[in-house]
Design a protein around this motif. Structure first.
Motif, PDB file in Angstrom:
ATOM      1  N   LYS A 206       0.838  -1.202   0.000  1.00 63.19           N
ATOM      2  CA  LYS A 206       0.000   0.000   0.000  1.00 63.19           C
ATOM      3  C   LYS A 206       0.878   1.259   0.000  1.00 63.19           C
ATOM      4  CE  LYS A 206      -3.822  -2.401   2.200  1.00 63.19           C
ATOM      5  NZ  LYS A 206      -4.504  -2.593   0.906  1.00 63.19           N
ATOM      6  N   ILE A 207       1.517   1.492  -1.139  1.00 63.06           N
ATOM      7  CA  ILE A 207       2.386   2.658  -1.301  1.00 63.06           C
ATOM      8  C   ILE A 207       1.883   3.481  -2.481  1.00 63.06           C
ATOM      9  CG2 ILE A 207       4.743   3.473  -1.682  1.00 63.06           C
ATOM     10  CD1 ILE A 207       5.752   0.813  -0.596  1.00 63.06           C
ATOM     11  N   ALA A 208       1.690   4.779  -2.258  1.00 66.29           N
ATOM     12  CA  ALA A 208       1.296   5.709  -3.320  1.00 66.29           C
ATOM     13  C   ALA A 208       2.415   6.711  -3.526  1.00 66.29           C
ATOM     14  CB  ALA A 208       0.003   6.430  -2.949  1.00 66.29           C
ATOM     15  N   ILE A 209       2.456   7.323  -4.703  1.00 62.03           N
ATOM     16  CA  ILE A 209       3.409   8.393  -4.964  1.00 62.03           C
ATOM     17  C   ILE A 209       2.624   9.621  -5.411  1.00 62.03           C
ATOM     18  CG2 ILE A 209       3.894   7.510  -7.301  1.00 62.03           C
ATOM     19  CD1 ILE A 209       6.794   8.663  -6.888  1.00 62.03           C
ATOM     20  N   TYR A 210       2.907  10.750  -4.754  1.00 64.80           N
ATOM     21  CA  TYR A 210       2.151  11.982  -4.960  1.00 64.80           C
ATOM     22  C   TYR A 210       3.112  13.160  -4.924  1.00 64.80           C
ATOM     23  CZ  TYR A 210      -0.107  16.195  -3.050  1.00 64.80           C
ATOM     24  OH  TYR A 210      -0.484  17.478  -2.801  1.00 64.80           O
ATOM     25  N   GLY A 211       2.961  14.100  -5.874  1.00 61.53           N
ATOM     26  CA  GLY A 211       3.825  15.269  -5.827  1.00 61.53           C
ATOM     27  C   GLY A 211       3.365  16.355  -6.769  1.00 61.53           C
ATOM     28  N   GLY A 212       3.945  17.561  -6.579  1.00 68.08           N
ATOM     29  CA  GLY A 212       3.619  18.706  -7.398  1.00 68.08           C
ATOM     30  C   GLY A 212       4.817  19.190  -8.191  1.00 68.08           C
TER      31      GLY A 212
ATOM     32  N   GLY B 194       7.632  17.049  -8.607  1.00 69.15           N
ATOM     33  CA  GLY B 194       7.057  15.936  -7.850  1.00 69.15           C
ATOM     34  C   GLY B 194       5.944  15.241  -8.610  1.00 69.15           C
ATOM     35  N   GLY B 195       5.170  16.009  -9.392  1.00 70.15           N
ATOM     36  CA  GLY B 195       4.151  15.393 -10.233  1.00 70.15           C
ATOM     37  C   GLY B 195       4.771  14.578 -11.351  1.00 70.15           C
ATOM     38  N   TYR B 196       5.841  15.128 -11.926  1.00 72.31           N
ATOM     39  CA  TYR B 196       6.612  14.366 -12.922  1.00 72.31           C
ATOM     40  C   TYR B 196       7.134  13.069 -12.303  1.00 72.31           C
ATOM     41  CZ  TYR B 196      10.832  13.035 -15.508  1.00 72.31           C
ATOM     42  OH  TYR B 196      11.795  12.324 -16.165  1.00 72.31           O
ATOM     43  N   ALA B 197       7.683  13.173 -11.073  1.00 75.15           N
ATOM     44  CA  ALA B 197       8.218  11.988 -10.401  1.00 75.15           C
ATOM     45  C   ALA B 197       7.124  10.969 -10.118  1.00 75.15           C
ATOM     46  CB  ALA B 197       8.925  12.396  -9.107  1.00 75.15           C
ATOM     47  N   ALA B 198       5.901  11.444  -9.837  1.00 73.39           N
ATOM     48  CA  ALA B 198       4.793  10.510  -9.624  1.00 73.39           C
ATOM     49  C   ALA B 198       4.516   9.719 -10.900  1.00 73.39           C
ATOM     50  CB  ALA B 198       3.549  11.274  -9.181  1.00 73.39           C
ATOM     51  N   LEU B 199       4.515  10.401 -12.043  1.00 70.55           N
ATOM     52  CA  LEU B 199       4.315   9.708 -13.316  1.00 70.55           C
ATOM     53  C   LEU B 199       5.455   8.730 -13.587  1.00 70.55           C
ATOM     54  CD1 LEU B 199       3.127  12.701 -15.539  1.00 70.55           C
ATOM     55  CD2 LEU B 199       1.708  10.884 -14.574  1.00 70.55           C
ATOM     56  N   MET B 200       6.696   9.195 -13.378  1.00 68.21           N
ATOM     57  CA  MET B 200       7.843   8.324 -13.643  1.00 68.21           C
ATOM     58  C   MET B 200       7.895   7.147 -12.677  1.00 68.21           C
ATOM     59  SD  MET B 200       9.454   9.016 -16.338  1.00 68.21           S
ATOM     60  CE  MET B 200      10.739   7.815 -15.995  1.00 68.21           C
ATOM     61  N   GLY B 201       7.448   7.355 -11.439  1.00 71.35           N
ATOM     62  CA  GLY B 201       7.412   6.239 -10.497  1.00 71.35           C
ATOM     63  C   GLY B 201       6.485   5.142 -10.964  1.00 71.35           C
ATOM     64  N   LEU B 202       5.318   5.517 -11.486  1.00 69.53           N
ATOM     65  CA  LEU B 202       4.370   4.518 -11.996  1.00 69.53           C
ATOM     66  C   LEU B 202       4.908   3.817 -13.235  1.00 69.53           C
ATOM     67  CD1 LEU B 202       0.966   6.436 -11.642  1.00 69.53           C
ATOM     68  CD2 LEU B 202       1.986   4.793 -10.057  1.00 69.53           C
ATOM     69  N   ILE B 203       5.812   4.500 -13.952  1.00 69.41           N
ATOM     70  CA  ILE B 203       6.398   3.929 -15.168  1.00 69.41           C
ATOM     71  C   ILE B 203       7.632   3.084 -14.843  1.00 69.41           C
ATOM     72  CG2 ILE B 203       7.677   4.557 -17.277  1.00 69.41           C
ATOM     73  CD1 ILE B 203       5.755   7.027 -17.419  1.00 69.41           C
ATOM     74  N   LYS B 204       8.527   3.640 -14.046  1.00 69.66           N
ATOM     75  CA  LYS B 204       9.829   3.004 -13.801  1.00 69.66           C
ATOM     76  C   LYS B 204       9.721   1.795 -12.873  1.00 69.66           C
ATOM     77  CE  LYS B 204      14.578   4.333 -12.512  1.00 69.66           C
ATOM     78  NZ  LYS B 204      14.812   3.516 -11.318  1.00 69.66           N
ATOM     79  N   THR B 205       8.908   1.916 -11.847  1.00 74.42           N
ATOM     80  CA  THR B 205       8.742   0.819 -10.883  1.00 74.42           C
ATOM     81  C   THR B 205       7.254   0.565 -10.676  1.00 74.42           C
ATOM     82  OG1 THR B 205       9.005   2.486  -9.131  1.00 74.42           O
ATOM     83  CG2 THR B 205      10.926   1.135  -9.658  1.00 74.42           C
TER      84      THR B 205
ATOM     85  N   CYS C 256      -0.777   3.403  -6.571  1.00 77.41           N
ATOM     86  CA  CYS C 256      -1.441   4.466  -7.319  1.00 77.41           C
ATOM     87  C   CYS C 256      -0.549   5.701  -7.296  1.00 77.41           C
ATOM     88  CB  CYS C 256      -2.815   4.793  -6.732  1.00 77.41           C
ATOM     89  SG  CYS C 256      -2.774   5.350  -5.018  1.00 77.41           S
ATOM     90  N   GLY C 257      -0.940   6.734  -8.061  1.00 81.71           N
ATOM     91  CA  GLY C 257      -0.144   7.954  -8.104  1.00 81.71           C
ATOM     92  C   GLY C 257      -1.012   9.182  -8.318  1.00 81.71           C
ATOM     93  N   VAL C 258      -0.514  10.326  -7.854  1.00 76.90           N
ATOM     94  CA  VAL C 258      -1.195  11.610  -8.041  1.00 76.90           C
ATOM     95  C   VAL C 258      -0.200  12.584  -8.653  1.00 76.90           C
ATOM     96  CG1 VAL C 258      -2.453  13.511  -6.967  1.00 76.90           C
ATOM     97  CG2 VAL C 258      -2.678  11.183  -6.032  1.00 76.90           C
TER      98      VAL C 258
END
Length: 651
Positions: free
Chosen positions: A501-507, A510-521, A527-529
């Protein structure tokens, strides 16, 4: 005057409907003691300031419609008056210029083309001091000894570069002080002394080299003093006015060190006189001096795991000791004082305390409570923010913070009393920015739902020296993401977190990193925001505001040189829109339509790409916001939608 938009930005068919967003909010279910409004309602009163003579106190006060007006209180008569009414546009900031006049700043809908306004202490003589369309203005210097004047910066003559003007805040008359006419090698910083005399300027050569010019006081001619790379520091932070040598200045520099230190420097001889202050492992934060006591140094500051103030003057040593005793275990900062330094305004904070204002009388040496900004948030209910240190996979020492829910938060989540769901929250920037210890409303809101929050100061973050900064160049989306993932593995190893139960969220970044987190790992996150985040490095570069264009080559060093075929290939591989088929976990996207930094097209692109692949993406857009939400009603909705989204996928 500020003009209204004729056409709404972006694809207006993309944002989710109110019904869809309301359905998402409903997933935030539980018997919670605190709600979104407890953390993100603006304080009833805030931003307290003293007039220079100490006769008046100004502050922002919120009405029933969430408008935050500027009030002035006569401290002798206790008479209070609203002098500036906030209407459609937000007042972004304000301050005293002299005992009779205040200035305040507004833009339009978050577009960051700031206008400077002024009004008298009774609200009379209101004036737009910079009444120009599509121009960004900012205050460079106040002139304490020329009470009706300030020095401002504007890009009025050319949108790409800024020039200094001496501005009369009563009449609006202005005088241009210097021309910035070399667009290939523009001046990006002007250095004035307390009398308003231009003493130096920094010219950006070919986008990457800083040329600092200093004026010979005998000939009034400017000569090249220092030439440095753009990511090095040699900055005049203040002239040593008590010295008979008018060329002495305090300089923040890392030219012959990894971290920034403060030295006393002879600008004519171009040599260091002596080192004044340095901290191993961290950049020096600043220097504070007393104008009343002939510019005596009061203290130095820096940020390590927490903010640190190092008292210097006898006055400040005594004052600091009294604050430390009275507010033991808390952080405390001077936010204002009158010119006679009889009354100080202090804000007291911690990781569990949003902030409380106090007054300090230097004659009685007594503190008095002025205002508790968030009385509804009880310290004992708030979560602790812990500094953490760990190693990256390639051996770099990394720092950050973990906010773990307290017992009440664990009870509210029931099944997660032993191991918590985790929100990974990369910061924006990415360069030169860092996360800090202190009260973070987002972290506390998440903790109230039983979620832990991880913040990692990954390579390229600021405050840790130039080697650490440079180690992240051309690693955005790559080693920067490795550092974030290594932070996740560290907190998992401590046994605090439920790995499923780990989410990634940022602005922003940080928003770019949220997208890349869902892609890279993709298997790491549930989920991501993405909040005002970059989705396409190529269109990011193509859509930057005009006044960023002189720094485009620096952006290429930080991100990637898209004009180089090899680096363009890397940039494409770490642009989320081109890797959208790898996103398998739920995504929420949030965007301000008037964002001048990360254009709405960045969010529209990723939403369109995913929806074309049959992927459901809730999308929240506000058409009166820019790079981040600042209107209270919009903040409330964003966090309610975000909590619902997290509740849906982490519960």
């Amino acid at each position: 005057m500020i003009t209204k938009l004729d056409k709404l930005p972006g694809n207006t068919a993309f944002p989710s409907s109110d019904e869809e967003l309301d359905a998402l909010k409903a997933f935030d279910k539980g018997d919670f003691k605190y709600h979104v409004e407890d953390y993100f309602s603006r304080p009833k009163a805030s931003q307290f300031q003293l007039s220079p003579n100490g006769k008046y106190m100004s502050y922002r006060e919120k009405d029933e419609n969430n408008k935050r007006h500027i009030f002035v209180k006569d401290l002798e008569t206790a008479q209070t008056q609203c002098i500036v009414e906030e209407k459609d546009e937000l007042i972004r900031g304000y301050g005293w210029i002299n005992d009779e006049r205040l200035v305040y700043v507004m833009d339009e809908g978050g577009n960051e083309n700031y206008h400077i306004y002024a009004a008298d202490t009774d609200g009379s003589n209101p004036l737009d001091l910079t009444p120009f369309d599509d121009v960004k203005a900012s205050i460079l210097n106040d002139l304490k000894d020329q009470k009706d004047y300030i020095i401002i910066s504007m890009n009025k003559n050319n949108p790409q570069v800024f020039e200094p003007y001496k501005l009369n805040v009563v009449t609006g008359e202005m005088q241009q002080l210097f021309e910035n006419c070399d667009l290939e090698n523009p001046i990006d910083d002007f250095i004035f002394d307390k009398d308003g005399e231009l003493r130096g300027y920094n010219q950006l050569e070919n986008g990457l080299t800083n040329n600092l010019y200093y004026k010979d006081l005998d000939t009034d001619e400017f000569h090249l003093l220092q030439q440095t790379d753009w990511h090095e520091t040699f900055e005049i932070v203040g002239f040593n006015y008590p010295s008979e040598n008018k060329n002495e200045a305090y300089v923040a520099t890392n030219l012959d060190s990894d971290t920034i230190r403060i030295v006393l420097y002879d600008l004519k001889k171009n040599c260091t006189i002596r080192e004044i202050f340095a901290v191993p492992g961290y950049d020096t934060g600043g220097i504070a001096r007393s104008r009343k006591r002939n510019y005596e140094i009061d203290y130095f500051s820096y940020e390590g795991e927490k903010s640190v103030i190092v008292p210097v003057s006898d006055f400040y040593k005594d004052f600091h000791a009294r604050m430390a005793e009275t507010f033991a275990g808390k952080d405390f900062y001077v936010v204002d004082h009158d010119d006679d330094e009889k009354t100080y305004l202090i804000i007291v904070q911690s990781d569990r305390l949003f902030g409380t204002y106090y007054q300090y009388n230097t004659e009685t040496k007594q503190f008095s409570l002025l205002y508790d900004l968030m009385p509804q948030l009880k310290e004992e209910d708030m979560a602790e923010m812990r500094p953490i240190t760990f190693k990256s996979r390639d051996g770099l020492s990394l720092h950050g913070y973990i906010t773990l829910p307290n017992a009440q938060g664990a009870i509210n989540r029931g099944a997660f009393a032993d191991k918590f769901p985790l929100i990974v929250n990369p910061h924006g920037g990415p360069q030169g920015v860092r996360d800090s210890w202190g009260f973070n409303p987002e972290c506390q809101l998440f903790a109230s739902r039983g979620y832990a929050t991880l913040q990692v100061n990954f390579r390229i973050s600021g405050g840790y020296g130039k080697f650490f900064l440079r180690s992240g160049f051309k690693q955005v989306g790559r080693k920067v993401m490795d550092d974030i993932e290594d932070g996740v593995q560290y907190v998992l190893s401590q046994g605090w977190i439920d790995p499923s139960k780990i989410a990634i969220y940022g602005g922003s970044h940080g928003g770019y990193a949220a997208l890349m987190g869902l892609i890279k790992t993709p298997d790491l996150y549930a989920c991501g925001v993405d909040y005002v985040g970059v989705s396409n490095i190529f269109t990011l570069f193509a859509s930057i505001p005009e006044y960023w264009k002189p720094y485009l080559d620096q952006m290429k060093e930080i991100w990637y040189d898209i004009d180089d075929s090899r680096e363009a290939e890397i940039a494409r591989s770490v642009s989320p829109v081109y890797q959208a088929d790898k996103i398998k976990k739920p995504l929420l996207v949030v965007q301000g339509a008037n964002d001048p930094r990360v254009n709405i097209n960045e969010s529209d692109q990723i939403v369109a790409e995913l929806r074309d692949k049959g992927f459901s993406v809730p999308y929240l857009v506000k058409y009166n916001e820019g790079h981040g939400f600042h209107r209270e009603e919009n903040l409330m909705e964003m966090y309610r939608v975000t909590l619902g989204f997290l509740g849906q996928w982490l519960s």
